[in-house]
Design an enzyme around this catalytic site. Structure first.
Site, PDB file in Angstrom:
ATOM      1  N   ASP A   1      -1.609 -49.496 -28.257  1.00 17.46           N
ATOM      2  CA  ASP A   1      -1.435 -49.501 -27.119  1.00 17.46           C
ATOM      3  C   ASP A   1      -1.412 -48.056 -26.311  1.00 17.46           C
ATOM      4  O   ASP A   1      -1.739 -48.094 -24.975  1.00 17.46           O
ATOM      5  CB  ASP A   1       0.208 -49.732 -26.792  1.00 17.46           C
ATOM      6  CG  ASP A   1       0.647 -51.127 -27.288  1.00 17.46           C
ATOM      7  OD1 ASP A   1      -0.312 -51.997 -27.837  1.00 17.46           O
ATOM      8  OD2 ASP A   1       1.651 -51.751 -27.195  1.00 17.46           O
TER       9      ASP A   1
ATOM     10  N   CYS B   1      -2.021 -54.443 -33.439  1.00 21.18           N
ATOM     11  CA  CYS B   1      -1.352 -53.437 -32.510  1.00 21.18           C
ATOM     12  C   CYS B   1      -1.026 -52.421 -33.278  1.00 21.18           C
ATOM     13  O   CYS B   1      -0.792 -51.328 -32.863  1.00 21.18           O
ATOM     14  CB  CYS B   1      -0.145 -54.617 -32.136  1.00 21.18           C
ATOM     15  SG  CYS B   1      -0.539 -56.024 -31.557  1.00 21.18           S
TER      16      CYS B   1
ATOM     17  N   ASP C   1      -5.299 -58.191 -27.679  1.00 18.66           N
ATOM     18  CA  ASP C   1      -5.489 -58.502 -28.803  1.00 18.66           C
ATOM     19  C   ASP C   1      -4.613 -59.512 -29.626  1.00 18.66           C
ATOM     20  O   ASP C   1      -4.589 -59.630 -30.926  1.00 18.66           O
ATOM     21  CB  ASP C   1      -5.319 -56.967 -29.889  1.00 18.66           C
ATOM     22  CG  ASP C   1      -4.172 -56.347 -29.816  1.00 18.66           C
ATOM     23  OD1 ASP C   1      -3.198 -56.889 -28.833  1.00 18.66           O
ATOM     24  OD2 ASP C   1      -3.939 -55.240 -30.274  1.00 18.66           O
TER      25      ASP C   1
ATOM     26  N   ASP D   1      -2.977 -49.596 -20.460  1.00 17.38           N
ATOM     27  CA  ASP D   1      -2.717 -49.515 -21.928  1.00 17.38           C
ATOM     28  C   ASP D   1      -3.770 -49.759 -22.724  1.00 17.38           C
ATOM     29  O   ASP D   1      -4.865 -50.640 -22.494  1.00 17.38           O
ATOM     30  CB  ASP D   1      -1.858 -50.546 -22.276  1.00 17.38           C
ATOM     31  CG  ASP D   1      -0.197 -50.370 -21.631  1.00 17.38           C
ATOM     32  OD1 ASP D   1      -0.016 -49.431 -21.162  1.00 17.38           O
ATOM     33  OD2 ASP D   1       0.666 -51.232 -22.274  1.00 17.38           O
TER      34      ASP D   1
ATOM     35  N   HIS E   1      -1.954 -56.850 -23.036  1.00 19.16           N
ATOM     36  CA  HIS E   1      -2.862 -56.555 -24.385  1.00 19.16           C
ATOM     37  C   HIS E   1      -3.642 -57.775 -24.856  1.00 19.16           C
ATOM     38  O   HIS E   1      -3.450 -58.807 -24.668  1.00 19.16           O
ATOM     39  CB  HIS E   1      -2.123 -56.040 -25.405  1.00 19.16           C
ATOM     40  CG  HIS E   1      -1.024 -55.074 -24.999  1.00 19.16           C
ATOM     41  ND1 HIS E   1       0.173 -54.746 -25.759  1.00 19.16           N
ATOM     42  CD2 HIS E   1      -1.168 -53.831 -24.057  1.00 19.16           C
ATOM     43  CE1 HIS E   1       0.889 -53.750 -24.981  1.00 19.16           C
ATOM     44  NE2 HIS E   1       0.028 -53.135 -24.091  1.00 19.16           N
TER      45      HIS E   1
HETATM   46  N1  ARG Z   1       0.758 -60.219 -25.041  1.00 20.15           N
HETATM   47  C1  ARG Z   1       0.321 -60.688 -26.686  1.00 20.15           C
HETATM   48  C2  ARG Z   1       0.972 -61.898 -26.765  1.00 20.15           C
HETATM   49  O1  ARG Z   1       2.185 -62.058 -26.830  1.00 20.15           O
HETATM   50  C3  ARG Z   1       0.942 -59.538 -27.474  1.00 20.15           C
HETATM   51  C4  ARG Z   1      -0.004 -58.571 -27.421  1.00 20.15           C
HETATM   52  C5  ARG Z   1       0.606 -57.331 -28.460  1.00 20.15           C
HETATM   53  N2  ARG Z   1      -0.401 -56.275 -28.591  1.00 20.15           N
HETATM   54  C6  ARG Z   1      -0.294 -55.249 -28.802  1.00 20.15           C
HETATM   55  N3  ARG Z   1      -1.262 -54.123 -28.898  1.00 20.15           N
HETATM   56  N4  ARG Z   1       1.040 -54.497 -28.483  1.00 20.15           N
HETATM   57  O2  ARG Z   1       0.449 -62.894 -27.323  1.00 20.15           O
END
Ligand code: ARG
Length: 366
Positions: free
Chosen positions: A107, A350, A246, A195, A244
């Site tokens: 992040d 992550c 990923d 981020d 995010h």
């Molecule tokens: N928003 C994503 C989800 O809940 C989680 C992403 C987490 N990624 C990170 N790089 N912290 O599906």
């Protein structure tokens, strides 16, 4: 003197990587940008303070397992220097009750070739998180004469950076989805905020998710800062909490991406992939119906894998469907038991940040 830092994508052979640490992690108190991002039914609403020691220890064990697996495959693993986050974070513009953690590094740090840049995060509690990586950055700086050590323009994060009363406890998932579709997010456009985990790097092309953590002004900033790159804003109208990229859109090798089937990349944004013969495959269903306790992320961390090269990929050990799909896609999945780290901000991708991958900046979408 050697070359230490180089990475242009998430799939070329990985040689050196940062793996986060969970020490001193705090659940932050509500602040303008965070409450919007905590699911309404989450048990974390209204609670804050240091995370239970036992969960920190278990997360660190999971992170150490990942580090060991990587080292056994010849990857050099670097670790941040934990900071005591259970103290107020104060700037001339705001005061936050505490910091958060040095997780996930993805992040905070964006690697672009021989440059690692600390991002312009919108959470006040994450304002000083980059400091946990500064000892490593200093080491790279001393050892690699070409390393560019960069800090993106720091947002001020005054009250003007957020929409107030954007959020109301009673807002339904449907309304949230409508806002996502209308690109109506809690952050304003007074300054660039982003981020690093919203930036998907594919060589010359950067696909940046516009959502709760990254605004439009950030896209404009990227265009000017990296004039040799193409910047594409992407958004996923099926995601009520777009944070995010990923766990939503994950490349496995040149020409192949797994896509979150619930979040739906719009047709217009798929064109560039289709026109260049990239295959966008729906990711396998997660093996779990609920995220683990005290977790911000969704069950879709199932697809948050760490690609080691065009064949080998680390997948969370309990994600049986994702493991199986990797094989079908011609990848060699390596299971690592990692679920205990999920509550600390994310999965395998992550929890890492690229330092060195072989390869150079390619144009995959000529
Ligand atoms: N928003 C994503 C989800 O809940 C989680 C992403 C987490 N990624 C990170 N790089 N912290 O599906």
């Amino acid at each position: 003197m050697t070359k230490i830092v180089n990475s242009w994508n998430d799939f070329d052979p990985l040689k050196r990587v940062i793996v986060g640490k969970a020490d001193f992690s705090v659940i932050p108190d509500e602040e303008p940008a965070t409450s919007e991002k905590v699911p309404v039914d989450s048990e974390m609403r209204g609670m804050w303070g240091p995370r239970p020691t036992e969960t920190v220890e278990k997360a660190n064990e999971a992170l150490d397992r990942l580090a060991k697996e990587l080292e056994s495959r010849g990857v050099i693993v670097d670790r941040p220097t934990p900071i005591q986050w259970n103290q107020a974070m104060i700037t001339p513009d705001f005061r936050a009750q505490s910091g958060m953690t040095q997780m996930p590094p993805r992040d905070i740090l964006l690697t672009m070739g021989n440059e690692i840049m600390a991002s312009a995060n919108s959470f006040r509690c994450r304002y000083f998180e980059y400091l946990a990586y500064w000892p490593l950055m200093n080491q790279y700086f001393e050892e690699d004469p070409e390393f560019l050590w960069t800090q993106a323009p720091r947002p001020r994060l005054t009250d003007k950076s957020y929409k107030h009363n954007y959020y109301d406890e009673k807002i339904s998932i449907e309304e949230r989805l409508e806002r996502t579709a209308n690109l109506d997010f809690v952050t304003t456009e007074v300054e660039p905020m982003w981020d690093a985990a919203d930036v998907l790097r594919l060589g010359k092309d950067l696909f940046i998710q516009h959502g709760l953590t990254t605004n439009r002004k950030a896209m404009e900033w990227f265009k000017r800062y990296y004039p040799e790159h193409r910047v594409h804003a992407v958004n996923f109208p099926g995601d009520p909490y777009p944070i995010h990229i990923d766990a939503t859109f994950v490349p496995l090798r040149p020409g192949l991406i797994i896509n979150n089937p619930e979040r739906r990349l719009p047709e217009a944004q798929r064109k560039i992939f289709e026109a260049n013969d990239w295959q966008i495959v729906d990711a396998a269903q997660p093996a779990h119906t609920e995220p683990p306790p005290l977790c911000y992320s969704s069950v879709w961390l199932s697809m948050n894998c760490l690609v080691l090269d065009h064949k080998n990929v680390i997948v969370e050990a309990s994600e049986v469907n994702q493991l199986e799909q990797m094989e079908k896609l011609g990848m060699n999945p390596i299971p690592v038991d990692f679920r205990d780290a999920y509550a600390f901000g994310g999965g395998l991708h992550c929890s890492t940040a690229d330092v060195y991958r072989e390869g150079s900046m390619e144009d995959y979408f000529p």
